[in-house]
Every structure is written in C-alpha cells, then in structure tokens.
Design a protein around this motif. Structure first.
Motif, PDB file in Angstrom:
ATOM      1  N   ARG A 123       0.841  -1.197   0.000  1.00 16.52           N
ATOM      2  CA  ARG A 123       0.000   0.000   0.000  1.00 16.52           C
ATOM      3  C   ARG A 123       0.877   1.249   0.000  1.00 16.52           C
ATOM      4  O   ARG A 123       0.658   2.184  -0.767  1.00 16.52           O
ATOM      5  CB  ARG A 123      -0.934  -0.024   1.225  1.00 16.52           C
ATOM      6  N   LEU A 124       1.888   1.241   0.869  1.00 17.91           N
ATOM      7  CA  LEU A 124       2.808   2.382   0.914  1.00 17.91           C
ATOM      8  C   LEU A 124       3.429   2.607  -0.466  1.00 17.91           C
ATOM      9  O   LEU A 124       3.472   3.732  -0.969  1.00 17.91           O
ATOM     10  CB  LEU A 124       3.913   2.130   1.946  1.00 17.91           C
ATOM     11  N   ARG A 125       3.854   1.504  -1.053  1.00 18.10           N
ATOM     12  CA  ARG A 125       4.513   1.589  -2.346  1.00 18.10           C
ATOM     13  C   ARG A 125       3.585   2.202  -3.400  1.00 18.10           C
ATOM     14  O   ARG A 125       3.971   3.118  -4.130  1.00 18.10           O
ATOM     15  CB  ARG A 125       4.931   0.185  -2.776  1.00 18.10           C
ATOM     16  N   SER A 183      10.588   6.295   9.876  1.00 19.52           N
ATOM     17  CA  SER A 183       9.489   5.351   9.689  1.00 19.52           C
ATOM     18  C   SER A 183       8.657   5.858   8.512  1.00 19.52           C
ATOM     19  O   SER A 183       9.061   6.800   7.836  1.00 19.52           O
ATOM     20  CB  SER A 183       8.636   5.246  10.961  1.00 19.52           C
ATOM     21  N   ALA A 184       7.499   5.224   8.292  1.00 18.00           N
ATOM     22  CA  ALA A 184       6.664   5.657   7.167  1.00 18.00           C
ATOM     23  C   ALA A 184       5.195   5.405   7.477  1.00 18.00           C
ATOM     24  O   ALA A 184       4.861   4.691   8.432  1.00 18.00           O
ATOM     25  CB  ALA A 184       7.073   4.924   5.902  1.00 18.00           C
ATOM     26  N   ILE A 185       4.325   6.037   6.681  1.00 14.47           N
ATOM     27  CA  ILE A 185       2.881   5.910   6.873  1.00 14.47           C
ATOM     28  C   ILE A 185       2.262   5.385   5.574  1.00 14.47           C
ATOM     29  O   ILE A 185       2.365   6.034   4.526  1.00 14.47           O
ATOM     30  CB  ILE A 185       2.257   7.276   7.220  1.00 14.47           C
ATOM     31  N   ALA A 186       1.611   4.221   5.640  1.00 15.46           N
ATOM     32  CA  ALA A 186       1.066   3.599   4.430  1.00 15.46           C
ATOM     33  C   ALA A 186      -0.112   4.396   3.866  1.00 15.46           C
ATOM     34  O   ALA A 186      -0.194   4.655   2.667  1.00 15.46           O
ATOM     35  CB  ALA A 186       0.636   2.168   4.728  1.00 15.46           C
ATOM     36  N   GLU A 187      -1.020   4.810   4.748  1.00 20.86           N
ATOM     37  CA  GLU A 187      -2.244   5.498   4.342  1.00 20.86           C
ATOM     38  C   GLU A 187      -2.002   6.632   3.347  1.00 20.86           C
ATOM     39  O   GLU A 187      -2.672   6.741   2.327  1.00 20.86           O
ATOM     40  CB  GLU A 187      -2.908   6.058   5.612  1.00 20.86           C
ATOM     41  N   THR A 188      -1.051   7.490   3.670  1.00 21.75           N
ATOM     42  CA  THR A 188      -0.831   8.689   2.864  1.00 21.75           C
ATOM     43  C   THR A 188       0.461   8.625   2.050  1.00 21.75           C
ATOM     44  O   THR A 188       0.801   9.588   1.365  1.00 21.75           O
ATOM     45  CB  THR A 188      -0.775   9.931   3.774  1.00 21.75           C
ATOM     46  N   TYR A 216       3.851   2.320   9.532  1.00 19.53           N
ATOM     47  CA  TYR A 216       2.599   2.412  10.277  1.00 19.53           C
ATOM     48  C   TYR A 216       1.429   2.502   9.307  1.00 19.53           C
ATOM     49  O   TYR A 216       1.594   2.935   8.167  1.00 19.53           O
ATOM     50  CB  TYR A 216       2.596   3.639  11.185  1.00 19.53           C
ATOM     51  N   ALA A 217       0.255   2.113   9.805  1.00 20.32           N
ATOM     52  CA  ALA A 217      -0.933   2.178   8.950  1.00 20.32           C
ATOM     53  C   ALA A 217      -1.300   3.632   8.693  1.00 20.32           C
ATOM     54  O   ALA A 217      -1.566   4.032   7.571  1.00 20.32           O
ATOM     55  CB  ALA A 217      -2.094   1.450   9.606  1.00 20.32           C
ATOM     56  N   ASP A 218      -1.342   4.452   9.748  1.00 21.29           N
ATOM     57  CA  ASP A 218      -1.720   5.853   9.574  1.00 21.29           C
ATOM     58  C   ASP A 218      -0.894   6.760  10.491  1.00 21.29           C
ATOM     59  O   ASP A 218      -0.105   6.294  11.308  1.00 21.29           O
ATOM     60  CB  ASP A 218      -3.234   6.053   9.789  1.00 21.29           C
ATOM     61  N   PHE A 219      -1.107   8.041  10.343  1.00 21.36           N
ATOM     62  CA  PHE A 219      -0.345   9.058  11.077  1.00 21.36           C
ATOM     63  C   PHE A 219      -0.590   8.906  12.587  1.00 21.36           C
ATOM     64  O   PHE A 219       0.314   9.037  13.410  1.00 21.36           O
ATOM     65  CB  PHE A 219      -0.770  10.446  10.578  1.00 21.36           C
ATOM     66  N   TYR A 220      -1.838   8.591  12.941  1.00 18.85           N
ATOM     67  CA  TYR A 220      -2.159   8.472  14.363  1.00 18.85           C
ATOM     68  C   TYR A 220      -1.337   7.370  15.024  1.00 18.85           C
ATOM     69  O   TYR A 220      -0.778   7.550  16.108  1.00 18.85           O
ATOM     70  CB  TYR A 220      -3.663   8.202  14.539  1.00 18.85           C
TER      71      TYR A 220
END
Ligand code: SF4
Lengths: 226, 475
Positions: A44-46, A129-134, A166-170
């Motif tokens: 998803r991130l990709r 780290s990274a956020i997949a959602e955005t 991470y899945a999202d920013f939160y």
C-alpha cells in the motif's frame, strides 16, 4: 496595557456558555483500521508513493549500497551528500566508487551554503518510519542528518526499513510517543516537491527535490521477489 | 491594499464585480479552475459517512479549542518559551509589522524570504517592510507570479488562479532577465525555481504563516507542496511565523484530522508533499535551521468575532478555500472583485472584523444563500447564518450596534419599508386592507423596482387575493 494583556483580556471577557466535548481520537482511528498484514501494508505504501511520482526499489540491508551506486550512475549523478557519522553513510563510503563523489554534511550551513545550493546533485538520508495510508516518509532531521539534506539537492534517496511502516499518522505519533519527544523539526515527506500554481497543471521539482527515490530495505534476502 | 479600506464599498464592489462578469476570459479561467478543484475534492471523499464523521470531529476540535482559547494561548506561550521560541502578541496589523521590523533591525536584515502566508497579506507585510527599507519577496510559485505582475492573490490557496499559462509565459519573458517566452509549464516552473534559488541562500530572515499551533508541544505546523516553506524556515538565521490567535489546538493528535480535512478539501490531495513541524530553534550541534524562531500572534479584529458566540464560529476556519471553490458568486466574479485579502464566503464573514463592517457589508449581500459553502466546509461553519446576521448588523440602529461599522448599510427607505412590513404583518385588519388595496391596484405597480428588475421581470400583485379566490370557489 500591552498587546498580550489586551488580547487575553478581550478573550477572557467573552462569554463561553458551552465547552463542546472533544472527540476521542483513539476511537475514530481504531474504527478506521484496515485488516492488512505487513506485506499488504508495504504494498500500500509503495502504490501511494508511486502515484505521486516517487521511485521505489526493493532491496536488502546488505544489497542497498550497490543498488544505490547503480541508480546514481544511471542518473548521471556526480556526487552524493551523506550524513556525518551515520552507519549507512559509513557503509556506503566503504564500497564507494571513484565515479561518485561522497560529500559529508560535516559543517554548519553557513560555512558551505553556496556549494550545497549550487553543486550538490543528490543526497541520501534514512527515514525514521513511514505511513502507508498517505504514502509518507517520516524524518526527524538531526545533527548527523540535517534538515536541508532532504530539501536542497535535486535528487533525494531515502532508506526505509520496511519493518517500520505504520498504517496511519495516528499510529505513528502514538507508537513513537511524539508528544513527549518532539524534535527541533519533524517532517512528513510524501513525494518530490511539486506545484500546480500555473493553470492547475502539476509540475514536479518546485523548490525542493525533483526526484524522490525510496529504497525499501527488507529484512530478508527475498527483496526483489516481493 | 490600503486603498481598499477607504473605498465606498457598495459602489466599488458593484463596479468591480460587474467588470469581472463582463470579462469572458477571466470567467472561463475561474469556471475551469472551480470545476477542477470541485472534482478533485469529490474524489478524495468517496465515503460520505467517513466525510461526515471527520467533519464532526474537525468541527468539535475547533469549537473546543476556541472555547478554551485564552487558556490554550497561554499554554502555547509557556511551552514555546521553554522550547526557545520567542512569542510576541500584536493587537493590530501595524503592531505585527513593527515587531517584525524591530527583529529585522536588530539582526541587520536586508532581505526576507516569504513562504505563503495569508496573514502576511492581511497585514500588508511586504509594503510595511519596504517602507522600513527591507526587501521582502514571495517564494511560493503562485505568490511569486502575482507579485511579479504587481497584483494580489485572487484565491487563498491558489494565488494565481486567475492567470492563464500564456499570461504567465508573457510575464516571465517580460520581467525575468534572459528568459524567452515559453508555455511549457515544467519549463516555467524551472525558471521560477532558478530565479529564486540564489535569493533563498542569501535571505537574512524567513517568514512563514502557520496552519496549526500545538499548545502541548509548542509546535508550529506548516503544510505545503513546493518546499519553499521549508526553505524559508530552515535556511535564514531567523525565522518569523505570523498567524492569527485562533490557530491554536490543545494536542498534537488534534492536528491529524484537521490536516487531513484541510488538504482533501483544499486541493483534493490526500496529503501534501511536506508537513513541517517546528518546535525549536537550532540546537547546539545541529548544522542548519534558524538560530532564532519567533511567533507573532495577531488579533486584528479576531477578538471582536470571538466576543459574539454566533460570530465566533468564523474563527473555526482552517483556510481550506473549499467554500470559495463551491461558491456560485465567487466562480463568476473571481477573487479580486471582493477587494479583501480573503475573498469568497469566508472573506465575506471574516473581513468585517478586520476592516470594519462599513467597508465590507456589501460582501454579506453578495450571496444567494444557497448553502454550498456550508455543505463543504470541513469544520462546519454555519456561513449562511453568519451572512444573514451580518446583513442585519449592516442595517442595525446605532444603539444596538455591536460590531465596528454596524449600521453602515442602514438606509431610510429600507428601514421605512421594513417598518411598514412589520406593521402590516402584525395586524390582521391592516393586513386585510393592504392586501385588498394592492390586489385592486395591481395594474399600477411600478415597472422599475430597483435592483430586483436589473435582471428580473417586475413583481406584480395578483388581481385576486388567495382569500378572494377561496371565497369564489364553487363547492
Ligand atoms: S470557511 Fe470552511 S470552507 Fe471556507 S476556507 Fe474556512 S474552513 Fe474552508
């Protein structure tokens, strides 16, 4: 009366009949979780990153230096800015070739601003780290990898450990306890710099990097097969 | 725009909007841009339930923060001071500029690189700096284009939205030395980038706005795509952020839903390229970043809106621009016709507090009250209710006036008309008599009925009243 007292005085004199309740963030983000495993999250991130013009390459902890050197030579880069005293910078230095000049960010910006602005082709930093959602990379620049590394050179390479997505920013700010440990500067980077200020036409490479290249460092050696 | 403060609002606003609707080129630009932005936003919110949930959250966070505004501002100040950020307070635009000038003089600054900041437009920052002998220059591509053309932004998110690429191509070829005419957008952006790069490196001060301020961490949050905001807040020795007192939130986690609402509502992006969180000046050992960070908290009329619980909702705004992107009036007259820093529906409700209702009340009437803005506003500001309230304020009697410039739109004729209306509708006998007279005299009703007949046929009472028709009805 000074401005501070004047403003606060006016605000305090205003009636407040009701203080609306604050929503519980945890509940909202908890209810909007996706059911996905680590591999799906990486995918998803990709795909979100690629959708905004970001180059993504799969590699491993041992292979990335050679991949980076190949990419740099394919892009015709003359030099690469690396951090001072970072493990990945030292790893790269150990295998570096003559064709790519490695430059360390080892002095204050005031001492070499012109060189940074005019003569550096690319840089390499690590993502925290990274956020997949955005499709966002999280960077906390520091003394070893200063802020301008991810901003001034036209090409920016980022190393990302794919276990830290991470899945999202939160999830990112809670898992990493941001509120009690805010650094001088925290950044989310989601693609190369861009603008649509001319007739809503999207153009990449506004004032920041024109190219963002992310190296997904996978734990296993199966890198390319993912 | 100091000349705007003195204009006779009604006549000037009418003249400007008339000129705008009669300019087919500009109408086409705005229509195209509005359609584009509306579509992009729609794509970002495929799930209506999620959107409504998020708007409820966004609205609740903003309303809660405003209810506790004085307390949160003090918390923010304490936290920032502990972090090494210097906090200043400015009751007026002049005070804000004076603070910046004082800082600039102390550090011997000659140039100021500016990231995009509507508050700096609001206080006419560049103008004030120029008067003090300091060069402030725009670095956001849209702002740069508008500045080069000697104009003002026509939209709060996309400042140069009124310009075609042909106009920009001609502008660059004319104003930037050694540049040939090209309509290639990539090429034009490259030219802009090149023209500003050196200036960034040499600027003494960087100026920014702030999208959000976080009280618990003492953080300035900046949202952008280009990277010029990051350059302004990282390269120069001094960073000054200037923003309105309403921007503060209690917790870092409160930023998240608002940031998501902002980018999706504004430009239809799931996120911007950069989200820049600044909590401290450069620390010992760090090799870049400003040695001084200042925050100027500006009132400039906001506390007047705050004092009234209905008008306070105006301050919930996160400046996404969605209300103007969906406004049928804005789409037709564009941003410049408003004559204010903030155009569109948000401009109509916020400008009276900054410039006085006397200078801005016609804007409250420049609305069909269709409610499109209310429907898209990510923080659920009841914009149309506030517009109606401002219309009433404009007609208010001096003794009931509660805002600066209240009553400025009061006309003898309108007041007499409404007094008559009230009389007729509150007494049955008078009502019956009036309606009987009007229906019998319907042929005498005037053909010219003021603004109503500019583009509509004249109103004419029916020859028979409803009660007469009912009476005549055969069972
Ligand atoms: S009033 Fe609402 S829609 Fe308009 S700019 Fe402000 S937040 Fe956006």
């Amino acid at each position: 009366m000074n401005a501070r007292e004047l403003i606060l005085g006016r605000l305090r004199a205003s009636a407040v009949t009701e203080i609306p309740a604050l929503p519980v963030m945890k509940d909202w983000y908890g209810a909007h979780q996706r059911d996905e495993d680590a591999v799906q999250r990486i995918q998803r991130l990709r795909s979100v990153l690629e959708a905004v013009h970001t180059e993504v390459h799969d590699t491993t902890e041992s292979d990335w230096p050679s991949l980076l050197l190949r990419l740099a030579s394919a892009k015709g880069l003359r030099n690469l800015l690396i951090g001072d005293n970072t493990t990945h910078g030292d790893t790269l230095q150990a295998v570096a070739q003559e064709s790519l000049d490695l430059i360390r960010y080892d002095k204050s910006i005031e001492d070499w601003r012109d060189v940074l602005f005019d003569n550096i082709d690319a840089s390499l930093t690590c993502a925290r780290s990274a956020i997949a959602e955005t499709g966002s990379l999280i960077l906390w620049p520091d003394a070893a990898e200063p802020r301008l590394m991810s901003l001034v050179p036209p090409v920016h390479f980022v190393l990302l450990d794919t276990r830290k997505i991470y899945a999202d920013f939160y999830q990112a700010i809670t898992a990493e306890g941001w509120k009690d440990a805010m650094p001088t500067n925290a950044l989310l980077i989601s693609g190369p710099s861009k603008t649509a200020d001319i007739q809503q036409t999207l153009a990449y490479g506004a004032h920041g990097p024109r190219e963002l290249v992310v190296l997904f460092c996978h734990e296993s050696v199966k890198g390319e097969s993912l | 725009m100091s000349q705007v403060i003195h204009f006779h609002p009604d006549a000037d606003f009418k003249a400007r909007s008339l000129a705008a609707v009669q300019d087919p080129g500009q109408r086409k630009n705005f229509r195209g841009a509005m359609d584009f932005l509306q579509d992009k936003r729609r794509v970002q919110f495929p799930d209506q339930l999620e959107l409504e949930g998020l708007r409820d959250i966004g609205s609740a966070i903003r309303r809660n923060s405003l209810a506790r505004l004085p307390e949160l501002l003090v918390q923010l100040e304490t936290r920032m001071t502990a972090n090494g950020i210097q906090v200043h307070w400015a009751a007026t635009a002049d005070e804000a500029n004076a603070i910046a000038i004082e800082i600039a003089r102390r550090v011997n600054a000659r140039t100021i690189a500016k990231g995009k900041s509507m508050v700096s437009e609001e206080i006419e920052f560049n103008h004030a700096m120029k008067a003090a002998g300091i060069e402030a220059f725009e670095t956001d591509m849209g702002e740069y284009i508008v500045e080069l053309a000697g104009e003002k932004p026509s939209h709060i998110i996309m400042p140069a939205i009124h310009k075609t690429k042909q106009a920009i191509a001609a502008l660059f070829a004319e104003k930037i030395p050694g540049v040939a005419y090209t309509e290639d957008v990539d090429e034009l952006i490259k030219i802009g980038r090149q023209a500003l790069r050196r200036k960034f490196a040499d600027a003494d001060i960087g100026l920014s706005g702030a999208n959000f301020l976080v009280a618990e961490t003492g953080t300035i949050c900046l949202v952008e795509n280009e990277g010029n905001g990051r350059l302004c807040t990282t390269v120069p020795r001094v960073h000054i952020a200037v923003t309105g007192i309403e921007k503060v939130l209690e917790k870092l986690e409160h930023v998240l839903p608002l940031y998501s609402l902002l980018t999706r509502s504004a430009t239809g992006q799931s996120i911007t390229t950069y989200f820049n969180l600044i909590s401290r000046p450069r620390q010992p050992g760090e090799k870049d970043g400003p040695e001084e960070v200042h925050l100027i908290l500006l009132d400039n009329g906001r506390s007047q809106a705050y004092a009234d619980e209905q008008l306070r909702a105006t301050l919930q705004c996160i400046r996404c621009g969605a209300c103007m992107n969906h406004c049928p009036v804005y789409a037709r007259i564009g941003g410049h016709a408003y004559g204010t820093t903030y155009p569109g529906p948000i401009g109509a409700i916020v400008s009276p507090h900054m410039m006085g209702l006397d200078a801005t009340y016609p804007l409250a009437f420049a609305s069909t009250l269709c409610g499109a803005c209310v429907e898209v506003c990510p923080v659920k500001i009841p914009i149309t209710d506030i517009l109606v309230r401002l219309r009433n304020e404009a007609q208010a009697r001096p003794e009931t006036a509660s805002l600066r410039g209240s009553g400025a739109g009061r006309s003898k004729l309108a007041s007499a008309f409404w007094a008559g209306w009230t009389l007729v509708y509150s007494r049955l006998k008078v009502y019956r008599l009036t309606s009987w007279l009007l229906s019998r005299g319907h042929a005498l009703s005037p053909i010219e009925q003021g603004a109503w007949t500019y583009s509509r046929t004249a109103l004419k009472p029916a020859p028979k009243r409803l009660r007469d028709l009912l009476k005549d009805r055969k069972p």
